[in-house]
Design a protein around this motif. Sequence first.
Motif, PDB file in Angstrom:
ATOM      1  N   ASP A 223       0.849  -1.183   0.000  1.00  0.00           N
ATOM      2  CA  ASP A 223       0.000   0.000   0.000  1.00  0.00           C
ATOM      3  C   ASP A 223       0.887   1.236   0.000  1.00  0.00           C
ATOM      4  O   ASP A 223       2.113   1.139   0.142  1.00  0.00           O
ATOM      5  N   ARG A 224       0.273   2.425  -0.102  1.00  0.00           N
ATOM      6  CA  ARG A 224       1.006   3.688  -0.092  1.00  0.00           C
ATOM      7  C   ARG A 224       0.370   4.658   0.898  1.00  0.00           C
ATOM      8  O   ARG A 224      -0.843   4.629   1.111  1.00  0.00           O
ATOM      9  N   LEU A 225       1.226   5.507   1.473  1.00  0.00           N
ATOM     10  CA  LEU A 225       0.755   6.561   2.362  1.00  0.00           C
ATOM     11  C   LEU A 225       0.210   7.721   1.542  1.00  0.00           C
ATOM     12  O   LEU A 225       0.284   7.724   0.311  1.00  0.00           O
ATOM     13  N   GLY A 228       2.550   9.281  -0.917  1.00  0.00           N
ATOM     14  CA  GLY A 228       3.027   8.446  -1.999  1.00  0.00           C
ATOM     15  C   GLY A 228       4.082   7.433  -1.621  1.00  0.00           C
ATOM     16  O   GLY A 228       4.468   6.610  -2.458  1.00  0.00           O
ATOM     17  N   ARG A 229       4.569   7.470  -0.395  1.00  0.00           N
ATOM     18  CA  ARG A 229       5.600   6.519   0.023  1.00  0.00           C
ATOM     19  C   ARG A 229       4.998   5.130   0.194  1.00  0.00           C
ATOM     20  O   ARG A 229       3.970   4.965   0.849  1.00  0.00           O
ATOM     21  N   PRO A 230       5.636   4.090  -0.351  1.00  0.00           N
ATOM     22  CA  PRO A 230       5.093   2.741  -0.206  1.00  0.00           C
ATOM     23  C   PRO A 230       5.458   2.129   1.144  1.00  0.00           C
ATOM     24  O   PRO A 230       6.446   2.515   1.771  1.00  0.00           O
ATOM     25  N   TRP A 329      -7.124   6.688   4.562  1.00  0.00           N
ATOM     26  CA  TRP A 329      -6.010   7.407   3.927  1.00  0.00           C
ATOM     27  C   TRP A 329      -5.013   7.747   5.026  1.00  0.00           C
ATOM     28  O   TRP A 329      -5.250   8.631   5.826  1.00  0.00           O
ATOM     29  N   PHE A 330      -3.905   7.012   5.074  1.00  0.00           N
ATOM     30  CA  PHE A 330      -2.958   7.139   6.175  1.00  0.00           C
ATOM     31  C   PHE A 330      -1.860   8.131   5.813  1.00  0.00           C
ATOM     32  O   PHE A 330      -1.323   8.114   4.696  1.00  0.00           O
ATOM     33  N   ALA A 331      -1.509   8.972   6.815  1.00  0.00           N
ATOM     34  CA  ALA A 331      -0.414   9.925   6.626  1.00  0.00           C
ATOM     35  C   ALA A 331       0.915   9.342   7.081  1.00  0.00           C
ATOM     36  O   ALA A 331       1.964   9.662   6.520  1.00  0.00           O
TER      37      ALA A 331
END
Length: 371
Positions: A223-225, A228-230, A329-331
């Motif tokens: 998944d991605r934060l 955009g970081r995976p 939607w995780f930060a």
Amino acid sequence: MARKRFSDEDILNLLRQIELSLNSGGDVSTACRSAGISEATYYNWRKRYGGMGKSQLAELKGLEKENAQLKKIVAELELDKLILKESRRFKAQGLTTANLRQAVIRVRQKLGLSERRTCKTIGMARSTHNYKSVRQNDERLRLALIRLAKQYGRYGYRKIAELLRIEGWTVNHKKVERLWREEGLQLPARHKKRRRLYHKESSVIRLRPKYPNHIWSIDFVHDRLSNGRPYKLLTVLDEYTREALCVAAKPKMGNAEVLEALYPVLLKRGRPEFIRSDNGPEFVAEGFQTWLRKVGVKPIRIYPGSPWENGYNERFNGTLRREVLNAEWFATIDQAKTVIGRWLRQYNTVRPHQALGMRPPVPETLSEVGT
């Protein structure tokens, strides 16, 4: 004076008596008068019964009876045809109880038939036609349904129905589905089951779980934060109890990180006999395989390109993505760990599992005893 009725045998005897009188030289009028009938009656009887014997008379009576039955059958079929023709417009709208009831009412009004005959021809039970529904006050149930639907937004009406029964409601899934539709809640789409491209006996023979801690299955979810970081999620599942033992989230995860995530689960749950995984580099690494052999765990690797061989974990990963990753939607990774941890407890202790008879893998009473 009441008109005298003659049986077929009486008519045959009178005809014979008149014929004998005529053969002796008498005339028709005198013979008919002595027999007590008119000449017209004599000629009608002779036209119908002339020259018949007793056996022929019995055969005639049988044919007349059979003819009457055939006429009745034809009349019944014509009446059925007329009933079906009158009810065709209502049946074309759908074979629902309401439409069939309207068809019965329409046919009876137009043709004046009995309810029994009309219901039998249309194909509706009389008890169903005469049934009067009793609507109960479902406001409290409706409010409970809406509350659970808001709390568990990704559940369908069947799981919500099971949660209502756990709360003490006596309700079946059909009523819950009706209220679900009336409230405009989204129903889960029914997907046609896909056929496998091979015969079930030609696939790799998979070892089936037989008891708790017999087989664990592990896999990754990507998944991605929000930036955009995976990041990667390691999921660990007990295939027998369907309990999710661990969902570990990290930015990067190699074989060392997999061992680090598995170690506390092994301390808490004990060692499984087998661990099933795919052929990813993290799982086939020499260090990971050596460590498993040293602690007494036997690895099972599925056939390459056959994710169905790890079906329990694949299904869990799909549920995790559908109910959490696609909905949130995780930060940061810490935020993801918190939300996933809360969902994991709900999955194990509350969420009804269809393969377990709509029971959660670890009901809350058992989980409290275990802790």
